[in-house]
Design a protein around this motif. Structure first.
Motif, PDB file in Angstrom:
ATOM      1  N   VAL A  99     -17.698 -20.652 -20.169  1.00 43.23           N
ATOM      2  CA  VAL A  99     -17.008 -21.661 -19.363  1.00 43.23           C
ATOM      3  C   VAL A  99     -17.079 -23.028 -20.032  1.00 43.23           C
ATOM      4  N   TYR A 101     -16.949 -26.579 -18.728  1.00 44.91           N
ATOM      5  CA  TYR A 101     -17.065 -27.273 -17.449  1.00 44.91           C
ATOM      6  C   TYR A 101     -16.466 -28.679 -17.531  1.00 44.91           C
ATOM      7  N   VAL A 170     -12.620 -21.732 -12.959  1.00 44.50           N
ATOM      8  CA  VAL A 170     -13.896 -21.401 -12.326  1.00 44.50           C
ATOM      9  C   VAL A 170     -14.023 -22.273 -11.091  1.00 44.50           C
ATOM     10  N   VAL A 179     -13.611 -16.900  -9.893  1.00 47.74           N
ATOM     11  CA  VAL A 179     -12.726 -17.278 -10.991  1.00 47.74           C
ATOM     12  C   VAL A 179     -11.315 -16.868 -10.603  1.00 47.74           C
ATOM     13  N   THR A 194     -12.305 -20.712 -18.068  1.00 47.40           N
ATOM     14  CA  THR A 194     -12.628 -19.687 -19.047  1.00 47.40           C
ATOM     15  C   THR A 194     -11.338 -19.080 -19.583  1.00 47.40           C
ATOM     16  N   PHE A 217     -22.413 -16.860 -15.893  1.00 52.98           N
ATOM     17  CA  PHE A 217     -21.598 -17.922 -16.483  1.00 52.98           C
ATOM     18  C   PHE A 217     -22.368 -18.552 -17.647  1.00 52.98           C
TER      19      PHE A 217
END
Length: 224
Positions: A99, A101, A170, A179, A194, A217
């Motif tokens: 991921v 973020y 996400v 997700v 992702t 994750f």
């Protein structure tokens, strides 16, 4: 295999959904022990005479009946079967999800962290720390409802849903993580992205995640 050890004491309600379906559901917090019982119950119900198909939900099961089957008789059968069914473990896979973020593809991360009294780094650490369990699939093909979100990150869904959230986003909604598997409207908070694909209708196993799978994750990057 269904366990013989005592199962959670959970009361259910059974509602008519039109003329040919029944909805079994229970109230209370989302607990893995309860969902494990629904996993076993789903299998048992799908084998009943008169059942066309079953649809597993979060602490719920929709039972669709074959034509001309008496829903009142099935209602009694379902109630009795629930009392006989214990929880079941599913030997799921571990699915790791890289991921990124924050940033343009995690637009709600900063606001969500602030609402929770956390820094962005703290919020990411809490989100990526645990292994989640896929309780059920729903909402859209390949979308898994994940149990295991740290309560410190629980945030009510947006009052005004967005009209389009990109697949791979996400998200957090209430006490659940997930997700987005297909670009669609959503009121969940978007905290990252992702590149994994979660549903392929042409694959032998169309959904990347199945109930009972563990999800981890992996922090690929954190953007401001």
């Amino acid at each position: 295999m269904t366990e013989t050890t005592p199962h959670p004491v959970v009361s259910i309600s059974i509602s008519h959904m039109g003329a040919s379906a029944l909805l079994v559901q229970s109230e209370g917090p989302l607990l893995l022990a309860v969902q494990r019982r629904y996993w076993a119950y789903d299998k048992a119900c799908s084998q009943l005479d008169g059942v066309k198909e079953t649809v597993l939900g979060m602490h719920s099961l929709l039972v669709c009946l074959k034509p001309d089957h008496d829903p009142l008789a099935m209602k009694a059968t379902l109630a009795a079967l629930w009392n006989e069914t214990g929880p079941e473990d599913i030997a799921g896979r571990l699915v790791e999800i890289p991921v990124v973020y924050g940033g343009d593809t995690g637009v709600d991360l900063t606001e969500l962290a602030a609402r929770c009294g956390l820094s962005v780094d703290e919020a990411v650490a809490l989100h990526s720390g645990p292994d989640y369990i896929a309780f059920a699939l729903g909402s859209q093909p390949g979308f898994a409802y994940l149990g295991g979100l740290d309560p410190k990150l629980a945030t009510p869904r947006r009052a005004q849903p967005r009209l389009s959230i990109e697949q791979g986003s996400v998200v957090i909604g209430g006490a659940q993580a997930g997700v987005i598997s297909k670009t669609s409207p959503s009121g969940w908070h978007v905290i990252g992205k992702t590149d994994l694909a979660f549903f392929d209708e042409n694959a032998e196993a169309p959904s990347l995640i199945m109930p009972g799978d563990s999800i981890r994750f992996i922090v690929q990057d954190i953007k401001a």
